[in-house]
Scaffold this motif. Structure first.
Motif, mmCIF file in Angstrom:
data_model
loop_
_atom_site.group_PDB
_atom_site.id
_atom_site.type_symbol
_atom_site.label_atom_id
_atom_site.label_comp_id
_atom_site.label_asym_id
_atom_site.label_seq_id
_atom_site.Cartn_x
_atom_site.Cartn_y
_atom_site.Cartn_z
ATOM 1 N N ASP A 1 1.399 8.294 -11.834
ATOM 2 C CA ASP A 1 0.179 9.057 -11.601
ATOM 3 C C ASP A 1 0.391 10.055 -10.465
ATOM 4 O O ASP A 1 1.184 9.831 -9.554
ATOM 5 C CB ASP A 1 -0.966 8.125 -11.196
ATOM 6 N N GLY A 2 -0.356 11.151 -10.528
ATOM 7 C CA GLY A 2 -0.289 12.102 -9.430
ATOM 8 C C GLY A 2 -0.988 13.397 -9.768
ATOM 9 O O GLY A 2 -1.265 13.688 -10.930
ATOM 10 N N PHE A 3 -1.339 14.155 -8.723
ATOM 11 C CA PHE A 3 -1.967 15.465 -8.864
ATOM 12 C C PHE A 3 -3.302 15.374 -9.623
ATOM 13 O O PHE A 3 -3.687 16.286 -10.349
ATOM 14 C CB PHE A 3 -1.007 16.449 -9.543
ATOM 15 N N GLY A 4 -3.987 14.252 -9.446
ATOM 16 C CA GLY A 4 -5.276 14.059 -10.096
ATOM 17 C C GLY A 4 -5.190 13.508 -11.496
ATOM 18 O O GLY A 4 -6.230 13.280 -12.132
ATOM 19 N N LEU A 5 -3.982 13.257 -12.003
ATOM 20 C CA LEU A 5 -3.803 12.712 -13.354
ATOM 21 C C LEU A 5 -3.472 11.226 -13.279
ATOM 22 O O LEU A 5 -2.669 10.799 -12.443
ATOM 23 C CB LEU A 5 -2.677 13.439 -14.094
ATOM 24 N N ARG A 6 -4.075 10.458 -14.171
ATOM 25 C CA ARG A 6 -3.804 9.032 -14.281
ATOM 26 C C ARG A 6 -3.333 8.729 -15.695
ATOM 27 O O ARG A 6 -3.949 9.195 -16.669
ATOM 28 C CB ARG A 6 -5.042 8.196 -13.948
ATOM 29 N N ILE A 7 -2.268 7.962 -15.810
ATOM 30 C CA ILE A 7 -1.799 7.528 -17.123
ATOM 31 C C ILE A 7 -2.823 6.556 -17.687
ATOM 32 O O ILE A 7 -3.146 5.539 -17.069
ATOM 33 C CB ILE A 7 -0.418 6.859 -17.033
ATOM 34 N N PHE B 1 -6.906 21.950 -14.833
ATOM 35 C CA PHE B 1 -6.145 20.839 -15.410
ATOM 36 C C PHE B 1 -4.701 21.245 -15.665
ATOM 37 O O PHE B 1 -3.753 20.560 -15.246
ATOM 38 C CB PHE B 1 -6.838 20.392 -16.696
ATOM 39 N N HIS B 2 -4.506 22.379 -16.310
ATOM 40 C CA HIS B 2 -3.153 22.784 -16.678
ATOM 41 C C HIS B 2 -2.338 23.299 -15.497
ATOM 42 O O HIS B 2 -1.187 22.893 -15.297
ATOM 43 C CB HIS B 2 -3.227 23.855 -17.764
ATOM 44 N N LEU B 3 -2.917 24.209 -14.718
ATOM 45 C CA LEU B 3 -2.137 24.906 -13.708
ATOM 46 C C LEU B 3 -1.982 24.125 -12.405
ATOM 47 O O LEU B 3 -0.935 24.212 -11.751
ATOM 48 C CB LEU B 3 -2.758 26.274 -13.417
ATOM 49 N N VAL C 1 1.284 21.082 -14.492
ATOM 50 C CA VAL C 1 2.570 21.677 -14.097
ATOM 51 C C VAL C 1 3.226 20.893 -12.957
ATOM 52 O O VAL C 1 4.396 20.483 -13.075
ATOM 53 C CB VAL C 1 2.405 23.170 -13.739
ATOM 54 N N PRO C 2 2.550 20.625 -11.842
ATOM 55 C CA PRO C 2 3.216 19.836 -10.796
ATOM 56 C C PRO C 2 3.494 18.396 -11.213
ATOM 57 O O PRO C 2 4.477 17.792 -10.758
ATOM 58 C CB PRO C 2 2.252 19.911 -9.614
ATOM 59 N N PHE C 3 2.663 17.828 -12.075
ATOM 60 C CA PHE C 3 2.877 16.471 -12.601
ATOM 61 C C PHE C 3 4.184 16.399 -13.384
ATOM 62 O O PHE C 3 4.974 15.463 -13.215
ATOM 63 C CB PHE C 3 1.678 16.106 -13.481
ATOM 64 N N ILE C 4 4.437 17.403 -14.223
ATOM 65 C CA ILE C 4 5.682 17.452 -14.987
ATOM 66 C C ILE C 4 6.872 17.632 -14.054
ATOM 67 O O ILE C 4 7.905 16.952 -14.184
ATOM 68 C CB ILE C 4 5.629 18.574 -16.039
ATOM 69 N N ASP C 5 6.746 18.523 -13.088
ATOM 70 C CA ASP C 5 7.844 18.752 -12.151
ATOM 71 C C ASP C 5 8.161 17.499 -11.337
ATOM 72 O O ASP C 5 9.315 17.264 -10.967
ATOM 73 C CB ASP C 5 7.513 19.907 -11.206
ATOM 74 N N ALA C 6 7.146 16.693 -11.035
ATOM 75 C CA ALA C 6 7.351 15.492 -10.230
ATOM 76 C C ALA C 6 7.979 14.363 -11.039
ATOM 77 O O ALA C 6 8.667 13.501 -10.474
ATOM 78 C CB ALA C 6 6.024 15.026 -9.634
#
Length: 350
Positions: free
Chosen positions: A34-40, A141-143, A147-152
């Motif tokens: 999880d990160g950047f406001g996103l939760r699995i 959500f996307h930007l 994007v930072p979630f994928i990079d992390a």
């Protein structure tokens, strides 16, 4: 000039493909945190060792949402290697599984990420957050999250020179807008059959029609692949406010407009590619929009590439020049090797 009401026949239609079924013995894929406001939110759907779908939640967009990822075949075997990333934005009425209809997106030279854009999200932060769909901050959500979630979580090369945003139909306008909104993130953009010119009544009518879920009543006259469902009815002003250019009521439309010269000027250092046909009622309008964008980029002395394949004969035997994957799949087959080469050239000079 057509009125907004009579322009609905130009709205963009896209039928979502069915989701693949995950196998019980599916191979391992990277773990995500999880990160950047996103939760699995759910276990990862594993389609193969290089193809999987995450489900995430965020306060920015109501409900769980999918993110499909295609990894290069050498990703696991090269643990020290980092990869460029292309984001694919699907069209209206579509899902993350639409990307499977364009085989070129499964590249061995880059990661492809396909985030959910909603059936009618239009890749924007909506003006109204109190519709039946509730929170609808798709751009945030996307930007700021995906994007930072994928990079992390994946071994990416996290700079604009190694990051692209691409899309078709609704996602074509979204791709051009995202490249303009965040030139620090994206060094490459490609828009296929996009609703690019928000100054056109036909394009505004398209957005309104998806808000009202009207295309189902008429899309069969211009689509052989069935009629998409754009989801629950929402107010016609829900996304960008009033579409009518009266006393500045359409200010949000003009601010977002990917064809506006002020927005296009933000692409001065971005590689820009546009594709369109003109073989049906929908792509006749996307062709007008693409030509307008190309002309304005030329006036700004910003290099770009426009592939206007007309009735499709010059593109592929599967293409009739219409608003469909018979044209979009070969367009991506043309674009992806060029993008791969651009990524490689940049890496070689580092």
């Amino acid at each position: 000039m057509r009125t907004l009401g009579t322009a609905l026949a130009a709205a963009l239609a896209l039928t979502a493909l069915g989701a693949p079924t995950a196998r019980a013995d599916a191979p391992a894929v990277p773990d995500f945190a999880d990160g950047f406001g996103l939760r699995i939110a759910q276990p990862t759907e594993v389609h193969s060792g290089t193809d999987f779908t995450l489900t995430v939640t965020t306060p920015q967009v109501s409900g769980p949402h999918k993110i499909r990822v295609f990894l290069p075949s050498g990703y696991a075997a090269n643990p020290g290697k980092r990869w460029p990333v292309a984001y694919f934005l699907h069209g209206g009425g579509g899902t993350v599984n639409d990307a499977a209809a364009a085989p070129a997106l499964r590249s061995d030279k880059m990661i492809t990420v396909v985030p959910d854009g909603g059936r009618k999200g239009w890749y924007a932060n909506w003006k109204m957050q109190d519709t039946v769909l509730k929170a609808a901050n798709w751009e945030t959500f996307h930007l700021e999250q995906v994007v930072p979630f994928i990079d992390a979580n994946l071994r990416t090369v996290p700079d604009r020179a190694h990051r692209a945003v691409t899309g078709l139909s609704m996602g074509g306008s979204g791709a051009l807008h995202y490249a303009q909104a965040r030139p620090d993130l994206f060094g490459h953009v490609a828009a296929l059959s996009g609703g690019l010119d928000f100054g056109m009544a036909e394009i505004r009518a398209t957005v309104v029609a998806t808000e009202l879920n009207l295309p189902g009543a008429w899309c069969a006259v211009s689509s052989a692949s069935g009629c998409p469902d754009y989801g629950p009815y929402v107010d016609s002003d829900a996304i960008f406010g009033s579409p009518y250019p009266v006393f500045g009521a359409d200010r949000l439309w003009r601010a977002y407009d990917p064809a506006a010269p002020a927005n296009l000027s933000r692409l001065a250092d971005t590689s820009i590619t546009l594709y369109t046909g003109d073989g049906d009622v929908v792509d006749a309008q996307t062709a007008r929009a693409a030509r307008t964008v190309k002309s304005r980029l030329d006036q700004l002395d910003i290099p770009s590439r426009l592939i206007d394949y007309g009735n499709g004969d010059s593109l592929a035997p599967t293409c009739n020049g219409g608003h469909n994957y018979g044209c979009w799949a070969p367009a991506f087959a043309d674009y992806v090797p060029r993008l791969e080469a651009a990524f490689a050239a940049t890496s070689a000079t580092r």
